[in-house]
Design an enzyme around this catalytic site. Structure first.
Site, PDB file in Angstrom:
ATOM      1  N   PRO A 158       0.837  -1.204   0.000  1.00  0.00           N
ATOM      2  CA  PRO A 158       0.000   0.000   0.000  1.00  0.00           C
ATOM      3  C   PRO A 158       0.874   1.258   0.000  1.00  0.00           C
ATOM      4  O   PRO A 158       1.779   1.388   0.827  1.00  0.00           O
ATOM      5  CB  PRO A 158      -0.810  -0.118   1.287  1.00  0.00           C
ATOM      6  CG  PRO A 158       0.005  -1.019   2.166  1.00  0.00           C
ATOM      7  CD  PRO A 158       0.738  -1.957   1.265  1.00  0.00           C
ATOM      8  N   GLN A 210      -5.674  -1.640   2.858  1.00  0.00           N
ATOM      9  CA  GLN A 210      -5.149  -1.371   4.191  1.00  0.00           C
ATOM     10  C   GLN A 210      -6.059  -0.358   4.889  1.00  0.00           C
ATOM     11  O   GLN A 210      -6.347   0.702   4.325  1.00  0.00           O
ATOM     12  CB  GLN A 210      -3.733  -0.809   4.106  1.00  0.00           C
ATOM     13  CG  GLN A 210      -3.075  -0.568   5.456  1.00  0.00           C
ATOM     14  CD  GLN A 210      -1.722   0.096   5.317  1.00  0.00           C
ATOM     15  OE1 GLN A 210      -1.643   1.314   5.142  1.00  0.00           O
ATOM     16  NE2 GLN A 210      -0.651  -0.695   5.382  1.00  0.00           N
ATOM     17  N   TYR A 221       1.642   5.189  12.986  1.00  0.00           N
ATOM     18  CA  TYR A 221       0.219   5.512  13.003  1.00  0.00           C
ATOM     19  C   TYR A 221      -0.406   5.036  14.320  1.00  0.00           C
ATOM     20  O   TYR A 221       0.287   4.518  15.200  1.00  0.00           O
ATOM     21  CB  TYR A 221      -0.451   4.936  11.758  1.00  0.00           C
ATOM     22  CG  TYR A 221       0.005   5.668  10.517  1.00  0.00           C
ATOM     23  CD1 TYR A 221      -0.646   6.816  10.087  1.00  0.00           C
ATOM     24  CD2 TYR A 221       1.143   5.258   9.824  1.00  0.00           C
ATOM     25  CE1 TYR A 221      -0.201   7.524   8.981  1.00  0.00           C
ATOM     26  CE2 TYR A 221       1.599   5.959   8.711  1.00  0.00           C
ATOM     27  CZ  TYR A 221       0.930   7.092   8.300  1.00  0.00           C
ATOM     28  OH  TYR A 221       1.384   7.802   7.223  1.00  0.00           O
ATOM     29  N   ARG A 266       0.140  -4.922   9.215  1.00  0.00           N
ATOM     30  CA  ARG A 266       1.455  -4.338   8.910  1.00  0.00           C
ATOM     31  C   ARG A 266       2.075  -3.837  10.206  1.00  0.00           C
ATOM     32  O   ARG A 266       1.473  -3.045  10.926  1.00  0.00           O
ATOM     33  CB  ARG A 266       1.346  -3.193   7.915  1.00  0.00           C
ATOM     34  CG  ARG A 266       2.737  -2.663   7.525  1.00  0.00           C
ATOM     35  CD  ARG A 266       2.723  -1.799   6.291  1.00  0.00           C
ATOM     36  NE  ARG A 266       4.025  -1.896   5.597  1.00  0.00           N
ATOM     37  CZ  ARG A 266       4.290  -1.321   4.436  1.00  0.00           C
ATOM     38  NH1 ARG A 266       3.372  -0.616   3.817  1.00  0.00           N
ATOM     39  NH2 ARG A 266       5.468  -1.477   3.877  1.00  0.00           N
ATOM     40  N   GLY A 324       7.066  -1.655  -3.143  1.00  0.00           N
ATOM     41  CA  GLY A 324       6.479  -0.332  -3.213  1.00  0.00           C
ATOM     42  C   GLY A 324       7.082   0.484  -4.323  1.00  0.00           C
ATOM     43  O   GLY A 324       6.633   0.444  -5.468  1.00  0.00           O
ATOM     44  N   ARG A 325       8.149   1.217  -4.003  1.00  0.00           N
ATOM     45  CA  ARG A 325       8.740   2.150  -4.973  1.00  0.00           C
ATOM     46  C   ARG A 325       9.182   1.461  -6.264  1.00  0.00           C
ATOM     47  O   ARG A 325       9.103   2.051  -7.342  1.00  0.00           O
ATOM     48  CB  ARG A 325       9.919   2.880  -4.333  1.00  0.00           C
ATOM     49  CG  ARG A 325       9.520   3.861  -3.232  1.00  0.00           C
ATOM     50  CD  ARG A 325      10.751   4.475  -2.567  1.00  0.00           C
ATOM     51  NE  ARG A 325      10.401   5.442  -1.553  1.00  0.00           N
ATOM     52  CZ  ARG A 325      10.138   5.156  -0.288  1.00  0.00           C
ATOM     53  NH1 ARG A 325      10.169   3.881   0.116  1.00  0.00           N
ATOM     54  NH2 ARG A 325       9.826   6.091   0.591  1.00  0.00           N
TER      55      ARG A 325
END
Length: 367
Positions: free
Chosen positions: A23, A104, A186, A234, A334-335
């Protein structure tokens, strides 16, 4: 042939391969009006390209369970039934391309109410669409960030309910995997770490108390999520404080994550997406190719729970070796998938594997 290209079974769900998209926030939802929090055409193009490129599972970016649970006013959200049809556009597209749709769910806590990342991510006041941020304790996310309001027991109960309600909605929208964001600084991570959680009630202090909120969220989501579908979490394996002998601050450690992983498995979590950091802005992180893989490997070995490895995994032979060495069960990218949307197809060509190709693209991938 590498296990990268083999299907992976979790509960009753079969994911066609082990090359998955992590995500990644796009900060591209409509910020105001009746479409707040909805996916835009950008999300369809973004995810559709990676599905056509062969990704077996795509996790839609962190999606707020409430308006105040977003990081920015431009984040996705699913706090009302009116938002469900917008997400059905994504799940319909991904399913048609043979990719499993996942999502997510997140709550930003004290990291919320900021501008888009590419504009600096500075805190936003109410005049710019910002809101009062919250957290386990009245401790700011970093210099220049507002002090959050410490959550009351009533507030905590409400947020647990918001996670469960969001899970019901994403199931109705057609998602087959739900992941809870319990890392990267988070809200759930904020409760886990003694660096950000200074509470003296039954949500702070001991390991059992600091993990209470996470387990309540997991239990609430597992109770409403279809029994045949998997639940991911995660995690940030470490705050990167104890790894630095010069840093005397207390934080969340790999030992803590192993201990939590064992409990999460007992509560019905099927796989951990293993990352690190994100809570302490000035933590010194030893970044390098595959730098987070050892964390995933340790959780897999010591907690006996499936894991996905993530973090600077860029080459097909590197990814294949991680699986061959039993360090992870799947690879989340991801990237690298931003740079190379067809990475799975490139990996198949490089390693002699097989990946589904949309009929429109077959002429580019002769067999």
């Amino acid at each position: 042939m590498s296990t990268l290209f083999e299907p992976y079974q979790l509960r009753s769900l079969t994911i066609p391969n082990r090359m998955w998209m992590a995500p990644m926030d796009q900060y591209s939802a409509a910020p105001e009006g009746p479409t707040t929090g909805l996916p835009a055409d950008w999300h369809l193009a973004h995810q559709g390209a990676r599905a056509a490129g062969g990704a077996g599972l795509i996790l839609t970016e962190g999606t707020g369970v409430s308006p105040a649970g977003r990081t920015t006013p431009f984040d996705l959200g699913i706090w009302t039934d009116e938002q469900i049809p917008g997400f059905q556009r994504i799940t319909g597209l991904l399913t048609s391309l043979g990719t499993v749709p996942g999502i997510q769910l997140s709550h930003s806590g004290r990291k919320g109410s900021t501008d888009r990342q590419w504009l600096g991510g500075e805190p936003l006041g109410p005049e710019r669409g910002g809101w009062q941020v919250v957290g386990p304790s009245a401790i700011a996310a970093g210099e220049g960030h507002p002090v959050p309001a410490a959550l009351t027991h009533t507030d905590i109960d409400q947020i647990v309910g918001q996670f469960a309600a969001a899970a019901r909605r994403v199931a109705a929208a057609g998602y087959k995997v739900v992941e809870l964001l319990a890392g990267h600084g988070y809200l759930i991570h904020q409760f886990l770490s003694p660096h950000s959680n200074r509470r003296t009630d039954d949500y702070g202090g001991s390991f059992e108390n600091r993990t209470r909120f996470a387990l309540r969220v997991v239990d609430a989501v597992r109770a409403v999520w279809p029994d045949g579908l998997p639940l991911f979490v995660r995690v940030s394996a470490t705050d990167w404080l104890t790894e630095n002998p010069e840093d005397v601050r207390e934080g969340w450690t790999v030992d803590d994550t192993v201990r939590l992983a064992r409990v999460l498995k007992e509560h019905g979590v099927d796989l951990l997406n293993v990352s690190s950091g994100g809570l302490v802005p000035d933590a010194k992180i030893a970044v390098g190719p595959g730098y987070q893989v050892p964390f995933a490997a340790r959780l897999r070995a010591e907690a006996g729970i499936p894991v996905a490895a993530v973090g600077m995994i860029t080459e097909p032979d590197q990814a294949a070796k991680i699986l061959a060495d039993s360090e992870a069960d799947a690879i989340l990218m991801g990237r690298e998938l931003l740079r190379r949307p067809s990475w799975p197809l490139d990996a198949a060509k490089a390693l002699g594997g097989e990946v589904r190709v949309p009929p429109q693209y077959r002429r580019a991938y002769p067999r």
